[in-house]
Design a protein around this motif. Structure first.
Motif, mmCIF file in Angstrom:
data_model
loop_
_atom_site.group_PDB
_atom_site.id
_atom_site.type_symbol
_atom_site.label_atom_id
_atom_site.label_comp_id
_atom_site.label_asym_id
_atom_site.label_seq_id
_atom_site.Cartn_x
_atom_site.Cartn_y
_atom_site.Cartn_z
ATOM 1 N N THR A 141 56.666 36.777 18.116
ATOM 2 C CA THR A 141 57.090 36.484 19.481
ATOM 3 C C THR A 141 57.530 37.738 20.225
ATOM 4 O O THR A 141 57.113 37.980 21.364
ATOM 5 N N LYS A 142 58.387 38.558 19.618
ATOM 6 C CA LYS A 142 58.894 39.749 20.293
ATOM 7 C C LYS A 142 57.761 40.719 20.632
ATOM 8 O O LYS A 142 57.759 41.330 21.708
ATOM 9 N N SER A 143 56.804 40.863 19.731
ATOM 10 C CA SER A 143 55.657 41.738 19.994
ATOM 11 C C SER A 143 54.848 41.225 21.179
ATOM 12 O O SER A 143 54.376 42.008 22.017
ATOM 13 N N PHE A 144 54.685 39.907 21.264
ATOM 14 C CA PHE A 144 53.956 39.314 22.386
ATOM 15 C C PHE A 144 54.682 39.585 23.696
ATOM 16 O O PHE A 144 54.061 39.921 24.713
ATOM 17 N N LEU A 145 55.998 39.431 23.701
ATOM 18 C CA LEU A 145 56.761 39.633 24.931
ATOM 19 C C LEU A 145 56.690 41.086 25.380
ATOM 20 O O LEU A 145 56.534 41.369 26.578
ATOM 21 N N THR A 146 56.786 42.014 24.431
ATOM 22 C CA THR A 146 56.707 43.436 24.784
ATOM 23 C C THR A 146 55.321 43.794 25.304
ATOM 24 O O THR A 146 55.172 44.520 26.297
ATOM 25 N N THR A 173 62.943 31.826 25.485
ATOM 26 C CA THR A 173 61.989 32.947 25.429
ATOM 27 C C THR A 173 60.558 32.438 25.428
ATOM 28 O O THR A 173 59.739 32.856 24.621
ATOM 29 N N LYS A 174 60.245 31.514 26.306
ATOM 30 C CA LYS A 174 58.873 31.044 26.426
ATOM 31 C C LYS A 174 57.960 32.192 26.819
ATOM 32 O O LYS A 174 58.387 33.178 27.424
ATOM 33 N N ALA A 207 56.337 27.006 24.457
ATOM 34 C CA ALA A 207 55.296 26.741 25.439
ATOM 35 C C ALA A 207 54.731 28.053 25.952
ATOM 36 O O ALA A 207 55.380 29.095 25.904
ATOM 37 N N ILE A 208 53.500 27.995 26.418
ATOM 38 C CA ILE A 208 52.918 29.072 27.206
ATOM 39 C C ILE A 208 52.997 28.632 28.660
ATOM 40 O O ILE A 208 52.597 27.510 28.998
ATOM 41 N N VAL A 209 53.524 29.483 29.511
ATOM 42 C CA VAL A 209 53.690 29.152 30.922
ATOM 43 C C VAL A 209 52.786 30.052 31.752
ATOM 44 O O VAL A 209 52.860 31.278 31.659
ATOM 45 N N LEU A 210 51.927 29.440 32.555
ATOM 46 C CA LEU A 210 51.053 30.179 33.454
ATOM 47 C C LEU A 210 51.550 29.979 34.882
ATOM 48 O O LEU A 210 51.666 28.846 35.336
ATOM 49 N N GLN A 211 51.819 31.069 35.558
ATOM 50 C CA GLN A 211 52.260 31.005 36.941
ATOM 51 C C GLN A 211 51.306 31.794 37.826
ATOM 52 O O GLN A 211 50.809 32.845 37.428
ATOM 53 N N GLY A 212 51.067 31.261 39.010
ATOM 54 C CA GLY A 212 50.188 31.962 39.944
ATOM 55 C C GLY A 212 48.771 32.042 39.425
ATOM 56 O O GLY A 212 48.262 31.131 38.775
ATOM 57 N N LYS A 213 48.114 33.156 39.666
ATOM 58 C CA LYS A 213 46.698 33.321 39.304
ATOM 59 C C LYS A 213 46.561 33.836 37.875
ATOM 60 O O LYS A 213 45.820 34.798 37.608
ATOM 61 N N GLY A 229 58.162 16.643 21.522
ATOM 62 C CA GLY A 229 59.172 17.509 22.117
ATOM 63 C C GLY A 229 58.712 18.930 22.306
ATOM 64 O O GLY A 229 59.501 19.862 22.248
ATOM 65 N N ASP A 230 57.412 19.158 22.506
ATOM 66 C CA ASP A 230 56.893 20.493 22.699
ATOM 67 C C ASP A 230 55.808 20.427 23.769
ATOM 68 O O ASP A 230 55.370 19.362 24.173
ATOM 69 N N TYR A 231 55.374 21.579 24.224
ATOM 70 C CA TYR A 231 54.290 21.652 25.201
ATOM 71 C C TYR A 231 53.205 22.597 24.690
ATOM 72 O O TYR A 231 53.490 23.541 23.961
ATOM 73 N N VAL A 232 51.979 22.345 25.096
ATOM 74 C CA VAL A 232 50.913 23.326 24.872
ATOM 75 C C VAL A 232 51.029 24.414 25.933
ATOM 76 O O VAL A 232 51.298 25.578 25.649
ATOM 77 N N ILE A 233 50.816 23.991 27.180
ATOM 78 C CA ILE A 233 50.812 24.927 28.306
ATOM 79 C C ILE A 233 51.510 24.260 29.482
ATOM 80 O O ILE A 233 51.293 23.077 29.765
ATOM 81 N N LEU A 234 52.340 25.010 30.158
ATOM 82 C CA LEU A 234 52.882 24.613 31.449
ATOM 83 C C LEU A 234 52.247 25.519 32.495
ATOM 84 O O LEU A 234 52.241 26.744 32.328
#
Length: 308
Positions: A141-146, A173-174, A207-213, A229-234
């Motif tokens: 997770t931390k590597s993905f965020l960085t 930390t989504k 969850a993976i959150v997609l915002q905008g384009k 109690g989880d999401y695939v994508i928001l």
């Protein structure tokens, strides 16, 4: 169970099955193996389990002592060892010495051809450049965020190569992507794995959150989840795009905003909704939208159990 292969050069199968709960672990499923033969020649063993396939007569998805379980089917996918199958080859699943269970219910076998992995696009940042391991054990997770933050700062796309990347991020930390492009090597090559801790329930909303384009494509999203109690994508905002994803054993996609596209994707064995297209309950620029076209459903395969 025997079935003739209808696909040229098939090198993978998807098996829909159920197995009974065990007396030793009635709430967390049973595990067993079957031997796979091609034209009566042993090819490999496959492991099936019911850990994520049961609903409960009390408490919904939550296992509890003294609560009977209802049996549901689940799907597992397997890459075939050895040469690809020719059309007409007979594939057989048979109980062997290591089968462990008395009963296996096989409902469906799909034959597939695995496409070659996609190449890393130019002008991209790879999650492996920032320490992601992709072994399915290390939490990346931390590597993905960085990597995400670097890609955004450098105006590059984010690349997720072949591998199984554990991203069990907590609710705080989504993986939020805003006006970014995220691509994997393909649904048979790049896996995003989630492993919520037992008992976390809705406190652990990965969850993976997609915002905008933002664009997300070519990944397999799997959740080791045995409760809702989880999401695939928001997704929310203007112009997001979801292409060629395969999600399995997780919660729903909640998609809002305007001019979003989801296509050429699979949603199988979800808890609750497969795809929820909504205008949200918040009157904000990111959330509120108007649904004008739902023709995308023609290119989506949705399989989910009947919850009750």
């Amino acid at each position: 169970v025997s079935v003739d292969n209808p696909v040229d050069k098939a090198d993978a199968i998807v098996v829909r099955f159920s197995v009974p709960p065990s007396a030793e672990a009635p709430h967390y499923g049973s595990t067993g193996a079957l031997d796979l033969y091609v034209n009566n020649q042993f090819r490999q063993a496959i492991t099936l389990h019911s850990k994520y396939a049961y609903q409960y007569t009390k408490g919904g998805n939550k296992p509890s002592e003294g609560t009977p379980a209802k049996r549901h089917y689940n799907e597992f996918r397997f890459k075939l060892k050895g040469e690809a199958l020719e059309r007409g080859n007979t594939l057989t699943l048979r109980k062997g010495e290591n089968s462990l269970l008395k009963e296996y219910n096989i409902d469906l076998i799909d034959f597939e051809v695995i496409p070659d992995p996609r190449n890393r696009p130019g002008n991209s940042v790879s999650v492996k450049d920032f320490g992601a391991v992709g072994d399915g054990v290390t939490d990346d997770t931390k590597s993905f965020l960085t990597a995400r933050d670097t890609a955004r700062e450098e105006n590059k796309s984010l690349w997720i190569p072949a591998g199984t990347f554990l991203v069990s991020s907590q609710k705080s930390t989504k993986l939020i992507f805003e006006n970014q492009t995220v691509r994997g090597a393909g649904v048979w090559h790049t896996t995003l794995l989630r492993r919520p801790p037992v008992g976390s329930e809705r406190k652990h909303r990965t969850a993976i959150v997609l915002q905008g384009k933002s664009i997300l494509s070519d990944v397999y999203i799997k959740n080791e989840l045995f409760y809702e109690g989880d999401y695939v994508i928001l997704a929310n905002g203007e112009g997001w795009k979801i292409e060629r994803i395969w999600s399995h054993n997780t919660g729903p996609c909640w998609l809002s905003g305007n001019d979003g596209v989801i296509r050429d994707s699979r949603m199988s064995d979800h808890w609750g909704d497969g795809i929820n297209i909504n205008n949200s309950n918040r009157n904000t620029p990111h959330s509120l939208g108007n649904i004008r076209d739902i023709s995308f459903l023609e290119s989506i395969l949705v399989r989910k159990y009947n919850r009750y």
